[in-house]
Design a protein around this motif. Structure first.
Motif, short mmCIF file in Angstrom:
data_model
loop_
_atom_site.label_atom_id
_atom_site.label_comp_id
_atom_site.label_asym_id
_atom_site.label_seq_id
_atom_site.Cartn_x
_atom_site.Cartn_y
_atom_site.Cartn_z
N SER A 188 -65.53 90.87 -28.71
CA SER A 188 -64.23 91.47 -29.01
C SER A 188 -64.09 92.83 -28.32
O SER A 188 -63.02 93.39 -28.24
CB SER A 188 -64.05 91.63 -30.52
N ARG A 189 -65.22 93.38 -27.86
CA ARG A 189 -65.20 94.68 -27.18
C ARG A 189 -64.86 94.54 -25.71
O ARG A 189 -64.55 95.50 -25.05
CB ARG A 189 -66.58 95.34 -27.22
N ARG A 236 -57.43 98.91 -24.69
CA ARG A 236 -56.83 97.91 -25.58
C ARG A 236 -55.33 97.77 -25.36
O ARG A 236 -54.74 96.75 -25.66
CB ARG A 236 -57.13 98.32 -27.03
N GLU A 263 -57.63 85.73 -30.24
CA GLU A 263 -56.74 86.44 -29.34
C GLU A 263 -56.55 85.60 -28.08
O GLU A 263 -55.79 84.66 -28.08
CB GLU A 263 -57.27 87.83 -29.03
N ASP A 287 -56.53 92.46 -23.16
CA ASP A 287 -56.93 91.77 -24.38
C ASP A 287 -58.38 91.33 -24.25
O ASP A 287 -58.96 91.37 -23.17
CB ASP A 287 -56.06 90.52 -24.58
N SER A 288 -58.95 90.87 -25.36
CA SER A 288 -60.28 90.28 -25.35
C SER A 288 -60.16 88.85 -25.84
O SER A 288 -59.09 88.43 -26.29
CB SER A 288 -61.21 91.08 -26.26
N ILE A 317 -61.58 87.80 -28.48
CA ILE A 317 -61.47 87.94 -29.93
C ILE A 317 -60.80 89.26 -30.22
O ILE A 317 -61.07 90.26 -29.57
CB ILE A 317 -62.89 87.96 -30.56
N ASN A 318 -59.91 89.27 -31.21
CA ASN A 318 -59.28 90.52 -31.62
C ASN A 318 -60.10 91.16 -32.73
O ASN A 318 -60.41 90.54 -33.74
CB ASN A 318 -57.86 90.22 -32.11
N LEU A 319 -60.47 92.43 -32.52
CA LEU A 319 -61.21 93.17 -33.53
C LEU A 319 -60.19 93.75 -34.51
O LEU A 319 -59.39 94.60 -34.15
CB LEU A 319 -61.99 94.29 -32.84
N SER A 358 -63.03 89.42 -37.09
CA SER A 358 -62.75 88.75 -35.83
C SER A 358 -61.58 87.79 -36.00
O SER A 358 -61.59 86.94 -36.88
CB SER A 358 -63.98 87.95 -35.37
N LEU A 406 -69.32 87.25 -31.76
CA LEU A 406 -67.86 87.39 -31.80
C LEU A 406 -67.47 88.86 -31.77
O LEU A 406 -66.57 89.27 -31.05
CB LEU A 406 -67.29 86.72 -33.05
N ASN A 407 -68.18 89.66 -32.57
CA ASN A 407 -67.90 91.08 -32.58
C ASN A 407 -68.15 91.70 -31.21
O ASN A 407 -67.37 92.50 -30.72
CB ASN A 407 -68.77 91.76 -33.65
#
Lengths: 324, 524
Positions: free
Chosen positions: B157-158, B56, B74, B60-61, B63-65, B71, B153-154
């Motif tokens: 985000s990974r 991290r 990002e 970046d991803s 989506i930001n967790l 969510s 989305l989750n």
């Protein structure tokens, strides 16, 4: 000489083979590495795919022969955890362990040998008795406790030295070494001292015992009667004759310093091989465990051979080829 | 050359052993002591917490967790669902990788495919529904899913977005730094495996450059080593402050304890599937002809006998928070319908008699040691509390490597388990822990107690394919209500995130326990 080397290499080969079998069976008995490695969210299909990727779906004997086939081509297999060749992983950590072991052994010899000699030559002096009492502490205090105490005193309270880690490194002979930078040396000092403590006591006591055994011998009396100076009597006649057991122990202890310094490496967060192997055992990372143990067997074989060569130098009566 | 180096070394040995390191005034370095060691910098090899937290910093991803598993935009600025299986993401424009190259849709496509197709399958659970990823134009990406996936989305985000140039690079090229090039808050400086990772601030980071000019992540799994580094002022903030060091840190004028609740639930699993359970015997040790754990009254009595506040307070030394269900208030699927069961050993004994066990019975509690916070000690305490109401308990703990396979396949009658709810909603624990075991559907993988509740399975199936949050949330709550009013699992506690830090920094702990340099702020 040559036959002796060949014979030893064959012995080593058998030990290595036997050990790979033991590790294969042992690791498979403990549990399934996939259960530890896999993301707990994975479903059964994904799990099966990972198992197949690592070749763990094959029967154990087949996995073993696949491993042997790779070995014949110099391939120890890829680590399950790190995803890259196990051998490279271990060799990358070798410099850290090596410099720690050499530093510790150096301290042990430089401190232990003279003190032992002194305590053996003048056993009734108060200073000798103090040294001997101190050496009892040296090998009876547990390493992890002494390590923590060293950190608490020199790092936390006094703030003289860093608590742990390896500090900056420089490239030399293809490896990363920290003894080449001043900050690296500061990082090296405490763990080396911690490891050296036990070894120092051992060498000290061994030397003292040797001195006391050699001193009453006829050839010492004869040397003195001949009118040789005391310094020559001690340096040549006493020291050389007590060196054989000391060299044996130093050699074996060097091996164990490299292979089993895991406690010190953990406390001082020293990224050596000891930490790697413990992590690998906990994660059931079989390729790394096997490769590590094979390297260790080879190390001990080589060390014993070097010790034997040292014997012939110290004592001309010893022959390598003679059946002992 | 080598003699030169040796000479230099010998000189340095004595000259500078006690020389302090000098720090320039305008530099703002930050050193983090991590409690686990990442195995590689390759962000797609493995999705464990330490790997995700480490990667991290550089990458970046889309989506930001967020800290509570939400969510936020990002690298993707906005997204829409075209139909239930097609999602369209608009990418942020003007973002550059650390090496100066532009970020665009090709990088996203390459990264998602790489994470999905890597043979280690570390991201399988996040990529399993991704059927295809296409670049519609340089700043638009369409993800096609196999089934409607409310957790997409989750999941994404990974997945870190790497440069498409590195899509075929092996692990080694990430560790050497060649491919350790991202769009994230910090750029790669050096990596020493098992020891540390050093990073430099990315001054053009799009959400704003970090306060810290140089960040070092030091990997210190040994509790004593980590604590000593904090006490000697070498490190600014350490993860997993050891309980034994808590008072020392609290009494220091320059250090502080930072704690917060994590989303890791610790529970006791019970064999509610079999008619006769292997480790449950009568009070005198003889075999029972039925399984008392199948009786809700018995399960309730067991939970009533456990003094959970005392366990988190004393055994865990405040490193936990009492739990009643999968997730705490504020997370999706927390249910107000779950009845709280308090500590009442007297009523527990009566309830046990009412269920037909006035003499109690005996059982063996299994658990891991060294896996969860004070796991063996917690289990010992529970064993004693069970024994007090007449359930004679023997405790057996073993290393995780031996325990993990056995408990998940259902070898034990009563066992200590735990689940990090890393999606921040209840289908994630429910599908693994209490859904009926089904190899083909991939449900109930860690359902070691043999729970099979049609109401849970039904709610789960519906929730897993409902994209509309308004319809989905009641289903998530239903999962909590069903599981914990039937006590299919005995909820114990959420582990706390406990960090030790200098008073010069502040940090708000995250539910997933990550320690991210970007979120560490200077005090005042």
């Amino acid at each position: 000489m040559v036959t002796s080397i060949i014979r030893r290499l064959f012995q080593a080969l058998f030990v290595v083979l036997a050990m790979t079998v033991i590790v294969f069976i042992g690791v498979s008995v403990i549990g399934n590495p996939v259960d530890i490695l896999i993301n707990p969210d994975a479903n059964q299909v994904e799990r099966a795919r990972v198992i197949a990727h690592y070749g763990l779906d094959e029967p154990l004997w087949k996995q073993y022969f696949i491993f042997l086939r790779g070995l014949a081509q110099g391939d120890f297999g890829d680590s399950f955890v790190y995803g890259r060749p196990a051998l490279g992983l271990i060799l990358e950590r070798l410099p850290a362990t090596l410099e720690l072991a050499i530093a510790a052994l150096g301290i042990a010899i430089v401190v232990g040998l003279p003190l032992g000699l002194y305590a053996g030559l003048y056993p009734s002096r108060i200073s000798s008795r103090t040294i001997m009492t101190g050496s009892i502490l040296g090998f009876s205090l547990p390493t992890f406790w002494v390590g923590l105490m060293l950190i608490m005193i020199f790092s936390v309270e006094l703030g003289w030295l860093p608590t742990n880690g390896r500090g900056p490194t420089l490239e030399f002979l293809g490896g990363q070494w920290s003894f080449l930078t001043s900050d690296g040396l500061r990082h090296l000092l405490l763990p080396a001292l911690n490891l050296a403590l036990f070894k120092t006591s051992l060498i000290l006591r061994l030397t003292r015992a040797g001195v006391q055994e050699v001193l009453p011998q006829d050839y010492i009396k004869f040397a003195r009667a001949k009118g040789l100076r005391e310094r020559r009597v001690i340096a040549v006649h006493v020291l050389k004759n007590l060196m054989i057991p000391v060299v044996t122990i130093v050699g074996l202890e060097f091996g164990s310093l490299i292979a089993f310094s895991v406690v010190t490496e953990s406390i001082f967060a020293w990224p050596g091989m000891g930490k790697l192997i413990i992590d690998s055992i906990n994660l059931l990372d079989r390729p790394v465990i096997v490769a590590y143990l094979m390297i260790m067997v080879l190390l001990f074989v080589v060390l014993n051979f070097v010790i034997d060569i040292c014997y012939t130098i110290l004592d001309p009566r010893v022959r390598l080829d003679s059946k002992a | 050359m080598s003699t030169n180096i040796l000479k230099r070394a010998a000189l340095l040995l004595f000259a500078s052993i006690v020389m302090p390191t000098v720090t320039l005034a305008q530099e703002t370095p930050l050193v983090i002591g991590m409690s686990t060691t990442p195995t590689t910098l390759d962000p797609h090899e493995d999705s464990s917490a330490v790997q995700s937290a480490t990667s991290r910093h550089i990458w970046d991803s889309l989506i930001n967790l967020t800290a509570t598993s939400g969510s936020a935009p990002e690298l993707a600025t906005e997204w829409t669902t075209i139909d239930p299986t097609h999602w369209e993401f608009k990418l942020r424009q003007g973002v550059k990788f650390h090496d100066g190259s532009d970020f665009d849709a090709d990088d996203v496509v390459a990264s998602l495919f790489r994470a999905r197709d890597k043979p280690s399958q570390g991201f399988a659970s996040y990529t399993r529904n991704i059927a295809n990823v296409t670049a519609k134009d340089p700043h638009t990406v369409v993800i096609e899913t196999k089934v409607p996936d409310p957790l997409l989305l989750n999941s994404i985000s990974r997945i870190r977005i790497i440069s498409a140039d590195c899509k075929d690079a092996p692990v080694q090229e990430f560790d050497s730094g060649k491919c350790a090039v991202g769009t994230g808050a910090y750029s790669f400086v050096s990596y020493s495996p098992g020891s540390n990772l050093t990073l430099k601030r990315n001054d053009s980071y799009f959400p704003g450059a970090s306060h810290w000019s140089d960040v070092t992540l030091r990997f210190l799994p040994d509790d004593g080593a980590r604590l000593a580094s904090l006490l000697s002022n070498e490190i600014d903030i350490i993860e997993a402050l050891p309980a034994d060091g808590m008072s020392r840190v609290q009494s220091s004028s320059s250090l502080q304890v930072i704690s917060g609740q994590s989303s890791r639930l610790v529970y006791i699993g019970l064999d509610v599937g079999r008619d006769v359970s292997p480790f449950v015997k009568a009070a005198d040790g003889s075999d029972l002809d039925k399984n008392p754990l199948k009786d809700l009254k018995v399960r309730r009595a067991m939970l009533m006998s456990i003094n959970r506040p005392a366990i988190v307070d004393r055994v865990m030394q405040k490193n936990g928070t009492v739990a009643d269900q999968f997730v705490a208030k504020g997370y999706a699927g927390h249910s107000d319908q779950v009845e709280n069961v308090g500590y009442d050993p007297k009523a527990a004994k009566e309830l046990l008699a009412e269920a037909g066990y006035p003499e109690g019975f005996s059982l063996t509690l299994h658990g891991p040691s060294g896996r969860y916070v004070k796991d063996a000690e917690v289990l010992q305490a529970v064993g004693q509390m069970f024994t007090r109401i007449g359930i004679k308990s023997r405790v057996e703990v073993m290393p995780w490597s031996m325990y993990s396979e056995e408990y998940s396949k259902g070898t034990y009658s009563t066992y200590l388990g735990s689940w990090g709810v890393n999606t921040g909603e209840t289908t994630n624990p429910a599908v693994a822990l209490v859904a009926t075991r089904d190899e083909a559907k991939g449900t109930g993988r860690y359902n070691g107690g043999g729970v099979s509740d049609p109401k849970i399975d039904e709610a789960l199936a519906k929730a897993s394919s409902t994209l509309d949050e308004a319809q989905r949330v009641p289903l998530l709550q239903e999962l909590s209500t069903q599981t914990f009013n039937n006590l299919w699992l005995l909820p114990m506690h959420y582990e706390n995130v406990v960090l030790g830090a200098k008073k010069t920094v502040t940090y708000t702990p995250r539910g997933d326990k990550y320690t991210l340099a970007y979120e560490v702020k200077p005090a005042n």
